[in-house]
Design a protein around this motif. Structure first.
Motif, PDB file in Angstrom:
ATOM      1  N   VAL A 103       0.839  -1.204   0.000  1.00 11.50           N
ATOM      2  CA  VAL A 103       0.000   0.000   0.000  1.00 11.50           C
ATOM      3  C   VAL A 103       0.874   1.255   0.000  1.00 11.50           C
ATOM      4  CG1 VAL A 103      -1.633   1.333   1.416  1.00 11.50           C
ATOM      5  CG2 VAL A 103      -1.988  -1.120   1.078  1.00 11.50           C
ATOM      6  N   LYS A 104       1.971   1.185   0.717  1.00 11.29           N
ATOM      7  CA  LYS A 104       2.889   2.326   0.840  1.00 11.29           C
ATOM      8  C   LYS A 104       3.524   2.699  -0.496  1.00 11.29           C
ATOM      9  CE  LYS A 104       7.102   3.644   3.367  1.00 11.29           C
ATOM     10  NZ  LYS A 104       8.040   3.226   4.445  1.00 11.29           N
ATOM     11  N   TYR A 105       3.912   1.691  -1.271  1.00 16.12           N
ATOM     12  CA  TYR A 105       4.700   1.956  -2.477  1.00 16.12           C
ATOM     13  C   TYR A 105       3.933   1.866  -3.794  1.00 16.12           C
ATOM     14  CZ  TYR A 105       8.928   1.815   0.365  1.00 16.12           C
ATOM     15  OH  TYR A 105       9.899   2.089   1.297  1.00 16.12           O
ATOM     16  N   HIS A 106       2.843   1.139  -3.816  1.00 16.93           N
ATOM     17  CA  HIS A 106       2.231   0.825  -5.106  1.00 16.93           C
ATOM     18  C   HIS A 106       0.851   1.448  -5.309  1.00 16.93           C
ATOM     19  CE1 HIS A 106       5.532  -1.777  -6.171  1.00 16.93           C
ATOM     20  NE2 HIS A 106       5.393  -2.456  -5.046  1.00 16.93           N
ATOM     21  N   ILE A 107       0.715   2.708  -4.902  1.00 16.11           N
ATOM     22  CA  ILE A 107      -0.497   3.469  -5.207  1.00 16.11           C
ATOM     23  C   ILE A 107      -0.095   4.763  -5.900  1.00 16.11           C
ATOM     24  CG2 ILE A 107      -2.500   4.697  -4.284  1.00 16.11           C
ATOM     25  CD1 ILE A 107      -2.574   2.745  -1.973  1.00 16.11           C
ATOM     26  N   VAL A 108      -0.674   4.996  -7.054  1.00  8.67           N
ATOM     27  CA  VAL A 108      -0.461   6.240  -7.792  1.00  8.67           C
ATOM     28  C   VAL A 108      -1.830   6.790  -8.187  1.00  8.67           C
ATOM     29  CG1 VAL A 108       0.490   7.293  -9.882  1.00  8.67           C
ATOM     30  CG2 VAL A 108       1.805   5.541  -8.667  1.00  8.67           C
ATOM     31  N   ASN A 109      -2.080   8.029  -7.808  1.00  6.47           N
ATOM     32  CA  ASN A 109      -3.370   8.674  -8.106  1.00  6.47           C
ATOM     33  C   ASN A 109      -4.554   7.843  -7.617  1.00  6.47           C
ATOM     34  OD1 ASN A 109      -2.071  10.853  -9.414  1.00  6.47           O
ATOM     35  ND2 ASN A 109      -1.975   9.693 -11.333  1.00  6.47           N
ATOM     36  N   GLY A 110      -4.380   7.267  -6.432  1.00  7.31           N
ATOM     37  CA  GLY A 110      -5.476   6.531  -5.812  1.00  7.31           C
ATOM     38  C   GLY A 110      -5.748   5.160  -6.390  1.00  7.31           C
ATOM     39  N   GLN A 111      -4.813   4.650  -7.217  1.00  7.54           N
ATOM     40  CA  GLN A 111      -5.011   3.346  -7.849  1.00  7.54           C
ATOM     41  C   GLN A 111      -3.753   2.484  -7.695  1.00  7.54           C
ATOM     42  OE1 GLN A 111      -7.893   2.282  -9.269  1.00  7.54           O
ATOM     43  NE2 GLN A 111      -8.826   4.251  -8.700  1.00  7.54           N
ATOM     44  N   PRO A 112      -3.922   1.147  -7.651  1.00  8.28           N
ATOM     45  CA  PRO A 112      -2.746   0.269  -7.598  1.00  8.28           C
ATOM     46  C   PRO A 112      -1.855   0.480  -8.814  1.00  8.28           C
ATOM     47  CG  PRO A 112      -4.758  -0.964  -7.148  1.00  8.28           C
ATOM     48  CD  PRO A 112      -5.185   0.389  -7.637  1.00  8.28           C
ATOM     49  N   ASP A 113      -0.551   0.502  -8.581  1.00  3.80           N
ATOM     50  CA  ASP A 113       0.391   0.751  -9.671  1.00  3.80           C
ATOM     51  C   ASP A 113       1.689  -0.003  -9.401  1.00  3.80           C
ATOM     52  OD1 ASP A 113       1.324   2.858 -11.982  1.00  3.80           O
ATOM     53  OD2 ASP A 113       2.936   2.493 -10.535  1.00  3.80           O
ATOM     54  N   PHE A 114       2.091  -0.852 -10.345  1.00  2.43           N
ATOM     55  CA  PHE A 114       3.335  -1.603 -10.201  1.00  2.43           C
ATOM     56  C   PHE A 114       4.338  -1.216 -11.286  1.00  2.43           C
ATOM     57  CE2 PHE A 114       0.664  -4.032  -7.418  1.00  2.43           C
ATOM     58  CZ  PHE A 114       1.534  -4.555  -6.474  1.00  2.43           C
ATOM     59  N   ILE A 115       4.243   0.035 -11.727  1.00  2.00           N
ATOM     60  CA  ILE A 115       5.162   0.553 -12.740  1.00  2.00           C
ATOM     61  C   ILE A 115       6.182   1.504 -12.117  1.00  2.00           C
ATOM     62  CG2 ILE A 115       5.353   1.920 -14.862  1.00  2.00           C
ATOM     63  CD1 ILE A 115       2.556   0.856 -15.612  1.00  2.00           C
ATOM     64  N   LYS A 116       5.724   2.352 -11.222  1.00  2.00           N
ATOM     65  CA  LYS A 116       6.608   3.352 -10.617  1.00  2.00           C
ATOM     66  C   LYS A 116       7.780   2.695  -9.890  1.00  2.00           C
ATOM     67  CE  LYS A 116       6.647   7.345  -7.507  1.00  2.00           C
ATOM     68  NZ  LYS A 116       5.836   8.227  -6.627  1.00  2.00           N
ATOM     69  N   TYR A 117       7.491   1.634  -9.133  1.00  2.00           N
ATOM     70  CA  TYR A 117       8.533   0.921  -8.397  1.00  2.00           C
ATOM     71  C   TYR A 117       8.624  -0.521  -8.883  1.00  2.00           C
ATOM     72  CZ  TYR A 117       8.525   4.765  -4.992  1.00  2.00           C
ATOM     73  OH  TYR A 117       8.615   5.987  -4.392  1.00  2.00           O
ATOM     74  N   ASP A 118       9.793  -1.104  -8.706  1.00  2.00           N
ATOM     75  CA  ASP A 118       9.992  -2.505  -9.051  1.00  2.00           C
ATOM     76  C   ASP A 118       8.976  -3.374  -8.311  1.00  2.00           C
ATOM     77  OD1 ASP A 118      12.276  -4.463 -10.264  1.00  2.00           O
ATOM     78  OD2 ASP A 118      11.465  -5.294  -8.408  1.00  2.00           O
ATOM     79  N   LYS A 119       8.564  -4.462  -8.930  1.00  2.00           N
ATOM     80  CA  LYS A 119       7.531  -5.322  -8.347  1.00  2.00           C
ATOM     81  C   LYS A 119       7.971  -5.991  -7.046  1.00  2.00           C
ATOM     82  CE  LYS A 119       5.260  -6.236 -12.798  1.00  2.00           C
ATOM     83  NZ  LYS A 119       6.052  -5.229 -13.535  1.00  2.00           N
ATOM     84  N   LYS A 120       9.279  -6.061  -6.822  1.00  2.00           N
ATOM     85  CA  LYS A 120       9.765  -6.653  -5.569  1.00  2.00           C
ATOM     86  C   LYS A 120       9.640  -5.679  -4.397  1.00  2.00           C
ATOM     87  CE  LYS A 120      13.102  -9.894  -7.564  1.00  2.00           C
ATOM     88  NZ  LYS A 120      14.544 -10.270  -7.629  1.00  2.00           N
ATOM     89  N   VAL A 121       9.560  -4.395  -4.713  1.00  2.00           N
ATOM     90  CA  VAL A 121       9.431  -3.382  -3.661  1.00  2.00           C
ATOM     91  C   VAL A 121       8.109  -3.601  -2.934  1.00  2.00           C
ATOM     92  CG1 VAL A 121       9.144  -0.907  -3.223  1.00  2.00           C
ATOM     93  CG2 VAL A 121      10.875  -1.701  -4.842  1.00  2.00           C
ATOM     94  N   GLY A 122       8.135  -3.414  -1.632  1.00  2.00           N
ATOM     95  CA  GLY A 122       6.927  -3.620  -0.848  1.00  2.00           C
ATOM     96  C   GLY A 122       6.910  -5.001  -0.234  1.00  2.00           C
ATOM     97  N   ARG A 123       5.898  -5.767  -0.554  1.00  2.00           N
ATOM     98  CA  ARG A 123       5.691  -7.074   0.073  1.00  2.00           C
ATOM     99  C   ARG A 123       6.900  -7.998  -0.040  1.00  2.00           C
ATOM    100  NH1 ARG A 123       1.359  -9.673   1.824  1.00  2.00           N
ATOM    101  NH2 ARG A 123       1.685 -11.866   2.283  1.00  2.00           N
ATOM    102  N   VAL A 124       7.409  -8.161  -1.234  1.00  2.00           N
ATOM    103  CA  VAL A 124       8.458  -9.159  -1.462  1.00  2.00           C
ATOM    104  C   VAL A 124       9.739  -8.798  -0.714  1.00  2.00           C
ATOM    105  CG1 VAL A 124       9.901 -10.293  -3.194  1.00  2.00           C
ATOM    106  CG2 VAL A 124       7.479  -9.856  -3.674  1.00  2.00           C
TER     107      VAL A 124
END
Length: 270
Positions: A183-204
């Motif tokens: 939630v901290k890293y993968h929200i852009v403009n109020g929507q889920p986003d896995f482009i701004k940061y690498d997919k490993k960032v956050g949960r993984v």
């Protein structure tokens, strides 16, 4: 099915389904209503078999930062209005795992593999549309309970004179912690986003750090014990390499798949 077969886990390769599941959880978190820091809203995630609950309080403390994380939540596990994980940070998480490593190295490996499975949502189920929770099968739940009953409960008491949070509660807490990191890293403009940061960032990266750091430190502790008994030379590189990983990666410590396989075999395989 043998004990090893129950949690036998193949090294996970990220795929669209994994990202879709993470997006669903982010969408759910966005929809959670928030209160104020002094009057936070509770959002129940799971009722555990032992009467405990896993839940979020919203908002979390990061909403108070100069550049606020407006979606931040506080992960908790507890019962009767009392959180057993209030203010838990990496230090407490690693302490818990390192205690397990001292109680039993084989159990330590099993717990780390359970965390690995948690990381990649391998024991999660969608209980209704858009609601995905940590919900191990009866077989794995029995496995977790047996570790708690026959190893950890007495181990914590015997070696450390403490009563620690149960393993199932711990696994639920780590799930919520990692969910909140997405939630901290993968929200852009109020929507889920896995482009701004690498997919490993956050949960993984969060859960792999939870796994990797105590694994490396445990190896150092074992080396000290062994070399002290044999009057050998202690390999300080075992701990300096851990520090170096943190320094290079700005607070995360993630072992490679090859390293994880080396340490967590036979439960983890390629």
């Amino acid at each position: 099915m043998t004990e090893t077969e129950i949690i036998n886990t193949k090294i996970f390769k990220s795929n669209k389904d994994f990202i879709t599941k993470r997006k669903k959880r982010i969408e759910e978190a966005i929809a959670f209503k928030g209160g104020t820091i002094k009057n936070r809203k509770k959002h129940l995630i799971s009722n555990l078999p032992n009467g405990k609950e896993s839940y979020f309080f919203k908002p979390g403390k990061e909403t108070l930062r100069k550049i606020p994380n407006i979606y931040d939540m506080s992960p908790n596990v507890g019962a009767n209005g009392i959180s057993e994980t209030e203010s838990w940070a990496f230090e407490k998480i690693w302490e818990y795992l390192l205690k397990i490593s001292i109680i039993s190295q084989s159990t330590f490996k099993k717990v780390l593999v359970l965390l690995y499975r948690n990381c990649f949502l391998l024991n999660h189920q969608e209980i209704k549309k858009g609601k995905l929770i940590y919900l191990p099968s009866k077989e794995i739940l029995d496995y977790i309970n047996n570790i708690e009953k026959f190893v950890l409960k007495e181990g914590f008491k015997d070696k450390f004179k403490t009563k620690e949070i149960g393993l199932l509660e711990f696994l639920h807490f780590i799930d919520l912690l990692a969910w909140n990191e997405d939630v901290k890293y993968h929200i852009v403009n109020g929507q889920p986003d896995f482009i701004k940061y690498d997919k490993k960032v956050g949960r993984v990266n969060t859960i792999l750090t939870v796994i990797s750091a105590p694994l490396l430190i445990s190896n150092f502790i074992l080396d000290i014990i062994e070399k002290t008994e044999k009057k050998g030379i202690i390999d300080v590189k075992l701990i300096t390499s851990t520090i170096q990983k943190f320094a290079k990666t700005r607070g995360i410590c993630v072992l490679s798949n090859k390293e994880l396989l080396l340490h967590l075999s036979p439960f983890l395989y390629s």
